[in-house]
Scaffold this motif. Sequence first.
Motif, PDB file in Angstrom:
ATOM      1  N   ILE A   1       0.805  -1.223   0.000  1.00 55.41           N
ATOM      2  CA  ILE A   1       0.000   0.000   0.000  1.00 55.41           C
ATOM      3  C   ILE A   1       0.837   1.272   0.000  1.00 55.41           C
ATOM      4  O   ILE A   1       0.281   2.367   0.012  1.00 55.41           O
ATOM      5  CB  ILE A   1      -1.022   0.026   1.157  1.00 55.41           C
ATOM      6  CG1 ILE A   1      -0.342   0.033   2.510  1.00 55.41           C
ATOM      7  CG2 ILE A   1      -2.023  -1.103   1.031  1.00 55.41           C
ATOM      8  CD1 ILE A   1      -1.272   0.410   3.638  1.00 55.41           C
ATOM      9  N   ALA A   2       2.154   1.139  -0.025  1.00 57.32           N
ATOM     10  CA  ALA A   2       3.007   2.326  -0.095  1.00 57.32           C
ATOM     11  C   ALA A   2       2.778   3.022  -1.427  1.00 57.32           C
ATOM     12  O   ALA A   2       2.628   2.383  -2.464  1.00 57.32           O
ATOM     13  CB  ALA A   2       4.464   1.942   0.084  1.00 57.32           C
ATOM     14  N   GLY A   3       2.709   4.347  -1.400  1.00 59.77           N
ATOM     15  CA  GLY A   3       2.520   5.131  -2.610  1.00 59.77           C
ATOM     16  C   GLY A   3       1.462   6.198  -2.398  1.00 59.77           C
ATOM     17  O   GLY A   3       1.015   6.446  -1.273  1.00 59.77           O
ATOM     18  N   ASP A   4       1.077   6.833  -3.475  1.00 60.92           N
ATOM     19  CA  ASP A   4       0.059   7.886  -3.440  1.00 60.92           C
ATOM     20  C   ASP A   4      -1.266   7.322  -3.918  1.00 60.92           C
ATOM     21  O   ASP A   4      -1.326   6.685  -4.972  1.00 60.92           O
ATOM     22  CB  ASP A   4       0.483   9.063  -4.329  1.00 60.92           C
ATOM     23  CG  ASP A   4       1.790   9.699  -3.861  1.00 60.92           C
ATOM     24  OD1 ASP A   4       2.085   9.632  -2.660  1.00 60.92           O
ATOM     25  OD2 ASP A   4       2.511  10.259  -4.709  1.00 60.92           O
ATOM     26  N   TRP A   5      -2.309   7.561  -3.141  1.00 62.29           N
ATOM     27  CA  TRP A   5      -3.642   7.039  -3.429  1.00 62.29           C
ATOM     28  C   TRP A   5      -4.634   8.196  -3.452  1.00 62.29           C
ATOM     29  O   TRP A   5      -4.666   9.012  -2.537  1.00 62.29           O
ATOM     30  CB  TRP A   5      -4.053   6.044  -2.342  1.00 62.29           C
ATOM     31  CG  TRP A   5      -3.205   4.824  -2.293  1.00 62.29           C
ATOM     32  CD1 TRP A   5      -1.987   4.681  -1.682  1.00 62.29           C
ATOM     33  CD2 TRP A   5      -3.506   3.554  -2.871  1.00 62.29           C
ATOM     34  NE1 TRP A   5      -1.519   3.402  -1.849  1.00 62.29           N
ATOM     35  CE2 TRP A   5      -2.433   2.684  -2.572  1.00 62.29           C
ATOM     36  CE3 TRP A   5      -4.581   3.065  -3.606  1.00 62.29           C
ATOM     37  CZ2 TRP A   5      -2.404   1.360  -2.983  1.00 62.29           C
ATOM     38  CZ3 TRP A   5      -4.554   1.746  -4.017  1.00 62.29           C
ATOM     39  CH2 TRP A   5      -3.470   0.902  -3.701  1.00 62.29           C
TER      40      TRP A   5
ATOM     41  N   THR B   1     -10.638  -1.935   2.126  1.00 69.61           N
ATOM     42  CA  THR B   1     -10.080  -3.235   1.807  1.00 69.61           C
ATOM     43  C   THR B   1      -9.352  -3.156   0.475  1.00 69.61           C
ATOM     44  O   THR B   1      -9.921  -2.686  -0.522  1.00 69.61           O
ATOM     45  CB  THR B   1     -11.205  -4.295   1.719  1.00 69.61           C
ATOM     46  OG1 THR B   1     -11.903  -4.317   2.964  1.00 69.61           O
ATOM     47  CG2 THR B   1     -10.634  -5.677   1.440  1.00 69.61           C
ATOM     48  N   LEU B   2      -8.099  -3.608   0.472  1.00 67.91           N
ATOM     49  CA  LEU B   2      -7.302  -3.652  -0.747  1.00 67.91           C
ATOM     50  C   LEU B   2      -7.705  -4.866  -1.574  1.00 67.91           C
ATOM     51  O   LEU B   2      -7.671  -6.001  -1.088  1.00 67.91           O
ATOM     52  CB  LEU B   2      -5.809  -3.733  -0.402  1.00 67.91           C
ATOM     53  CG  LEU B   2      -4.841  -3.865  -1.572  1.00 67.91           C
ATOM     54  CD1 LEU B   2      -4.886  -2.632  -2.461  1.00 67.91           C
ATOM     55  CD2 LEU B   2      -3.430  -4.117  -1.062  1.00 67.91           C
ATOM     56  N   LYS B   3      -8.126  -4.618  -2.816  1.00 72.19           N
ATOM     57  CA  LYS B   3      -8.505  -5.699  -3.715  1.00 72.19           C
ATOM     58  C   LYS B   3      -8.363  -5.202  -5.146  1.00 72.19           C
ATOM     59  O   LYS B   3      -8.846  -4.116  -5.479  1.00 72.19           O
ATOM     60  CB  LYS B   3      -9.946  -6.149  -3.453  1.00 72.19           C
ATOM     61  CG  LYS B   3     -10.372  -7.326  -4.298  1.00 72.19           C
ATOM     62  CD  LYS B   3     -11.773  -7.780  -3.961  1.00 72.19           C
ATOM     63  CE  LYS B   3     -12.153  -8.948  -4.859  1.00 72.19           C
ATOM     64  NZ  LYS B   3     -13.520  -9.375  -4.649  1.00 72.19           N
ATOM     65  N   ASP B   4      -7.709  -6.002  -5.975  1.00 76.20           N
ATOM     66  CA  ASP B   4      -7.550  -5.692  -7.392  1.00 76.20           C
ATOM     67  C   ASP B   4      -6.923  -4.310  -7.625  1.00 76.20           C
ATOM     68  O   ASP B   4      -7.336  -3.560  -8.510  1.00 76.20           O
ATOM     69  CB  ASP B   4      -8.895  -5.787  -8.124  1.00 76.20           C
ATOM     70  CG  ASP B   4      -9.496  -7.183  -8.054  1.00 76.20           C
ATOM     71  OD1 ASP B   4      -8.716  -8.161  -8.025  1.00 76.20           O
ATOM     72  OD2 ASP B   4     -10.738  -7.299  -8.024  1.00 76.20           O
ATOM     73  N   GLY B   5      -5.947  -3.954  -6.788  1.00 74.00           N
ATOM     74  CA  GLY B   5      -5.221  -2.700  -6.971  1.00 74.00           C
ATOM     75  C   GLY B   5      -5.954  -1.453  -6.523  1.00 74.00           C
ATOM     76  O   GLY B   5      -5.493  -0.337  -6.772  1.00 74.00           O
TER      77      GLY B   5
END
Length: 121
Positions: A23-27, A91-95
Amino acid sequence: MKTIMTLILGTFLMVQTSDPAKIAGDWEATLEAPGQSIPIVFHITNTEGKLSATLDVPSQGAMGLKVDTITFKGDKVKMVLNLIPATYEGTLKDGKISGKWTQGPNSVDAVLTKVKKEGKS
């Protein structure tokens, strides 16, 4: 018996721990509030397995707001900002991270998508 409990506990902890690099990065997401759309950007960093984050709300001139708590277990993400106060859980799913932004008594759906850096895919 102690060895068996240690193995069970160790296995449980391995299942519950997630790779912070995922999950590191810009969202970014857009919060749909009554009468307005508010773009937000979370900047999540992973330093030696420890996550930290800040939040930008460009349309309101708020940049670099400290995320006081960030947890990532399984595929569940939770970020808490005490200053606002607000919480994002997803929830993290499919990017993508699909979840809810909660501020005060109000909650809205918010899907975070990872910002692609120029020159990278």
